[in-house]
Design a protein around this motif. Structure first.
Motif, PDB file in Angstrom:
ATOM      1  N   ARG A  29     -26.984  67.033 130.657  1.00  0.00           N
ATOM      2  CA  ARG A  29     -28.178  66.225 130.844  1.00  0.00           C
ATOM      3  C   ARG A  29     -28.934  66.673 132.115  1.00  0.00           C
ATOM      4  O   ARG A  29     -28.330  66.996 133.132  1.00  0.00           O
ATOM      5  CB  ARG A  29     -27.811  64.761 130.997  1.00  0.00           C
ATOM      6  CG  ARG A  29     -27.183  64.142 129.738  1.00  0.00           C
ATOM      7  CD  ARG A  29     -26.857  62.693 129.996  1.00  0.00           C
ATOM      8  NE  ARG A  29     -28.061  61.971 130.395  1.00  0.00           N
ATOM      9  CZ  ARG A  29     -28.042  60.723 130.877  1.00  0.00           C
ATOM     10  NH1 ARG A  29     -26.876  60.090 131.023  1.00  0.00           N
ATOM     11  NH2 ARG A  29     -29.175  60.134 131.211  1.00  0.00           N
ATOM     12  N   GLY A  30     -30.322  66.694 132.198  1.00  0.00           N
ATOM     13  CA  GLY A  30     -31.132  67.056 133.360  1.00  0.00           C
ATOM     14  C   GLY A  30     -31.576  65.831 134.151  1.00  0.00           C
ATOM     15  O   GLY A  30     -31.228  64.691 133.821  1.00  0.00           O
ATOM     16  N   PHE A  31     -32.398  66.111 135.306  1.00  0.00           N
ATOM     17  CA  PHE A  31     -32.930  65.013 136.124  1.00  0.00           C
ATOM     18  C   PHE A  31     -34.065  64.338 135.374  1.00  0.00           C
ATOM     19  O   PHE A  31     -34.895  64.987 134.715  1.00  0.00           O
ATOM     20  CB  PHE A  31     -33.435  65.526 137.476  1.00  0.00           C
ATOM     21  CG  PHE A  31     -32.358  66.047 138.362  1.00  0.00           C
ATOM     22  CD1 PHE A  31     -31.525  65.179 139.034  1.00  0.00           C
ATOM     23  CD2 PHE A  31     -32.168  67.400 138.503  1.00  0.00           C
ATOM     24  CE1 PHE A  31     -30.530  65.657 139.847  1.00  0.00           C
ATOM     25  CE2 PHE A  31     -31.172  67.885 139.327  1.00  0.00           C
ATOM     26  CZ  PHE A  31     -30.338  67.012 140.003  1.00  0.00           C
ATOM     27  N   THR A  32     -34.097  63.049 135.534  1.00  0.00           N
ATOM     28  CA  THR A  32     -35.196  62.300 134.932  1.00  0.00           C
ATOM     29  C   THR A  32     -36.436  62.387 135.816  1.00  0.00           C
ATOM     30  O   THR A  32     -36.382  62.800 136.986  1.00  0.00           O
ATOM     31  CB  THR A  32     -34.787  60.828 134.743  1.00  0.00           C
ATOM     32  OG1 THR A  32     -34.525  60.265 136.027  1.00  0.00           O
ATOM     33  CG2 THR A  32     -33.548  60.722 133.860  1.00  0.00           C
ATOM     34  N   LEU A  33     -37.586  61.982 135.289  1.00  0.00           N
ATOM     35  CA  LEU A  33     -38.840  62.022 136.039  1.00  0.00           C
ATOM     36  C   LEU A  33     -38.800  61.076 137.239  1.00  0.00           C
ATOM     37  O   LEU A  33     -39.318  61.392 138.319  1.00  0.00           O
ATOM     38  CB  LEU A  33     -40.009  61.647 135.118  1.00  0.00           C
ATOM     39  CG  LEU A  33     -41.403  61.641 135.757  1.00  0.00           C
ATOM     40  CD1 LEU A  33     -41.736  63.026 136.282  1.00  0.00           C
ATOM     41  CD2 LEU A  33     -42.451  61.185 134.740  1.00  0.00           C
ATOM     42  N   LEU A  34     -38.171  59.935 137.114  1.00  0.00           N
ATOM     43  CA  LEU A  34     -38.064  58.995 138.225  1.00  0.00           C
ATOM     44  C   LEU A  34     -37.242  59.569 139.364  1.00  0.00           C
ATOM     45  O   LEU A  34     -37.593  59.414 140.548  1.00  0.00           O
ATOM     46  CB  LEU A  34     -37.428  57.697 137.714  1.00  0.00           C
ATOM     47  CG  LEU A  34     -37.257  56.588 138.761  1.00  0.00           C
ATOM     48  CD1 LEU A  34     -38.594  56.202 139.352  1.00  0.00           C
ATOM     49  CD2 LEU A  34     -36.545  55.388 138.154  1.00  0.00           C
ATOM     50  N   ILE A  37     -39.398  62.108 141.230  1.00  0.00           N
ATOM     51  CA  ILE A  37     -40.423  61.467 142.059  1.00  0.00           C
ATOM     52  C   ILE A  37     -39.799  60.873 143.319  1.00  0.00           C
ATOM     53  O   ILE A  37     -40.336  60.997 144.428  1.00  0.00           O
ATOM     54  CB  ILE A  37     -41.159  60.393 141.239  1.00  0.00           C
ATOM     55  CG1 ILE A  37     -41.968  61.050 140.118  1.00  0.00           C
ATOM     56  CG2 ILE A  37     -42.065  59.572 142.149  1.00  0.00           C
ATOM     57  CD1 ILE A  37     -42.647  60.069 139.199  1.00  0.00           C
ATOM     58  N   LEU A  38     -38.645  60.206 143.182  1.00  0.00           N
ATOM     59  CA  LEU A  38     -37.972  59.641 144.346  1.00  0.00           C
ATOM     60  C   LEU A  38     -37.533  60.727 145.326  1.00  0.00           C
ATOM     61  O   LEU A  38     -37.648  60.567 146.553  1.00  0.00           O
ATOM     62  CB  LEU A  38     -36.773  58.809 143.891  1.00  0.00           C
ATOM     63  CG  LEU A  38     -37.090  57.497 143.165  1.00  0.00           C
ATOM     64  CD1 LEU A  38     -35.799  56.839 142.691  1.00  0.00           C
ATOM     65  CD2 LEU A  38     -37.871  56.563 144.061  1.00  0.00           C
ATOM     66  N   THR A  39     -37.053  61.826 144.813  1.00  0.00           N
ATOM     67  CA  THR A  39     -36.633  62.928 145.688  1.00  0.00           C
ATOM     68  C   THR A  39     -37.810  63.500 146.465  1.00  0.00           C
ATOM     69  O   THR A  39     -37.728  63.755 147.678  1.00  0.00           O
ATOM     70  CB  THR A  39     -35.955  64.018 144.863  1.00  0.00           C
ATOM     71  OG1 THR A  39     -34.863  63.450 144.134  1.00  0.00           O
ATOM     72  CG2 THR A  39     -35.444  65.132 145.745  1.00  0.00           C
ATOM     73  N   LEU A  40     -38.937  63.706 145.767  1.00  0.00           N
ATOM     74  CA  LEU A  40     -40.121  64.231 146.455  1.00  0.00           C
ATOM     75  C   LEU A  40     -40.647  63.247 147.487  1.00  0.00           C
ATOM     76  O   LEU A  40     -41.084  63.639 148.578  1.00  0.00           O
ATOM     77  CB  LEU A  40     -41.211  64.546 145.423  1.00  0.00           C
ATOM     78  CG  LEU A  40     -40.916  65.714 144.469  1.00  0.00           C
ATOM     79  CD1 LEU A  40     -42.044  65.877 143.453  1.00  0.00           C
ATOM     80  CD2 LEU A  40     -40.738  67.011 145.247  1.00  0.00           C
TER      81      LEU A  40
END
Length: 351
Positions: A29-34, A37-40
């Motif tokens: 499974r990959g990173f979700t969009l949320l 966004i939180l990481t950025l």
């Protein structure tokens, strides 16, 4: 024909039953969009905090650097003024009363020594003495009137009868005795027409005053373009150093305009200077060694400079504090002597 036993057949099959079958691979499974966004967002916040810390450190270091530079400038200027004040010259007048008495007695004996002659000679001497005293009183009153009117060294100068010190609250002029330095001889080869012809001498007249910003015909900054058609004089502390004989020559020949353009702009950052003179009991706002007869015991110098950090804060609206910063220094004059007051002056003051 070979026969196989049952237990032997089982031993041959058993090893095959012990083989393990690998499980089927699961899907990654990959990173979700949320999460992205939180990481950025956290990265941006962290970079802003690091940048703010670096900017705060740079501003603090810049403020400290400007503060140190201002203190060093004030210290250098005050040290220069102290060196000039400590070199102030005021020669002690020679007491010729014994010689005058001897000459008067010799003239009386040469005239015949008669009683009438002695009386007439005494009357002549007393009359001459009264005349001299009246002339001296007139000179003193005229000099006192000149001092009361005010001293403006920015548009002129004042030559003392005897080398000494004259000044008011905002300007000062010193006749100092100092051996000429080697670089002073380079003035003889300077062909500039804007300055007076100074000569190396051990008796200099040094003047300190604040020049108004934008003055026409004043002392210009040495870093300005000399080929400019209209040069406005910047404001700041000006030091004028000339030979005493050259100053007297300029006054006698009407070279006041050239005298006003002569000098050196020490510090445009200095916006005010004040002097006060210690007579041994009180601080005086003005002094003239011709009137007082002696140099002041000490001179207090107050420099006023604008703090660049407060000026920048006032321009940005972050502060309403006064940008003035005052440096005070007291200089003792080694050649000063106590002022001798007569009995009449002591009675008038009630001592």
């Amino acid at each position: 024909m070979i026969s196989v036993q049952p237990h032997a057949r089982m031993s041959l099959i058993a090893p095959q039953s012990k083989l393990k079958i690998a499980p089927r691979p699961t899907k990654m499974r990959g990173f979700t969009l949320l999460e992205v966004i939180l990481t950025l967002a956290l990265s941006v916040v962290l970079m802003m905090l690091i940048g703010g810390a670096i900017q705060f450190y740079a501003d603090t270091m810049n403020t400290r650097d400007m503060d140190v530079r201002q203190v060093q400038l004030a210290t250098a200027v005050l040290q220069m003024i102290e060196d000039d004040l400590r070199s102030a010259a005021h020669p002690i007048p020679i007491d010729t009363s014994a010689l005058e008495t001897l000459l008067a007695s010799a003239a009386t004996q040469a005239a015949g020594g008669g009683a009438g002659g002695e009386e007439s000679s005494g009357e002549d001497l007393s009359a001459a003495g009264l005349a001299d005293d009246s002339d001296m009183a007139m000179d003193d009153s005229a000099m006192g009137t000149m001092t009361d009117v005010g001293l403006d060294l920015q548009i002129g100068t004042s030559v003392l009868e005897t080398p000494g010190l004259i000044g008011n609250q905002y300007q000062i002029q010193i006749d100092l005795s100092r051996l000429p330095r080697l670089e002073e001889y380079s003035v003889l080869m300077d062909g500039s027409a804007a300055t007076l012809d100074d000569v190396p001498s051990d008796l200099k007249t040094v003047t300190y005053f604040i020049q108004d910003a934008g003055a026409i015909g004043g002392v210009v900054d040495a870093l300005q373009d000399p080929n400019a058609t209209m040069i406005e004089s910047p404001g700041g502390l000006v030091r004028r150093s000339l030979d005493r004989a050259a100053t007297i020559y300029a006054m006698d020949n009407g070279a006041i305009a050239t005298l006003n353009q002569t000098g050196e702009l020490l510090a445009p950052e200095i916006v005010g200077i004040e002097f006060s003179y210690w007579d041994g009991a009180l601080w005086q706002m003005q002094w003239s060694s011709d009137e007082m007869g002696e140099l002041p015991a000490a001179v207090q110098v107050r420099l006023t400079m604008n703090d660049p950090t407060i000026v920048a804060a006032n321009e940005s609206g972050l502060s309403d504090e006064s940008p003035a910063r005052i440096f005070t220094h007291i200089v003792r004059l080694p050649l000063s002597r106590p002022i001798e007051e007569s009995e009449d002056e002591l009675l008038e003051t009630g001592i």
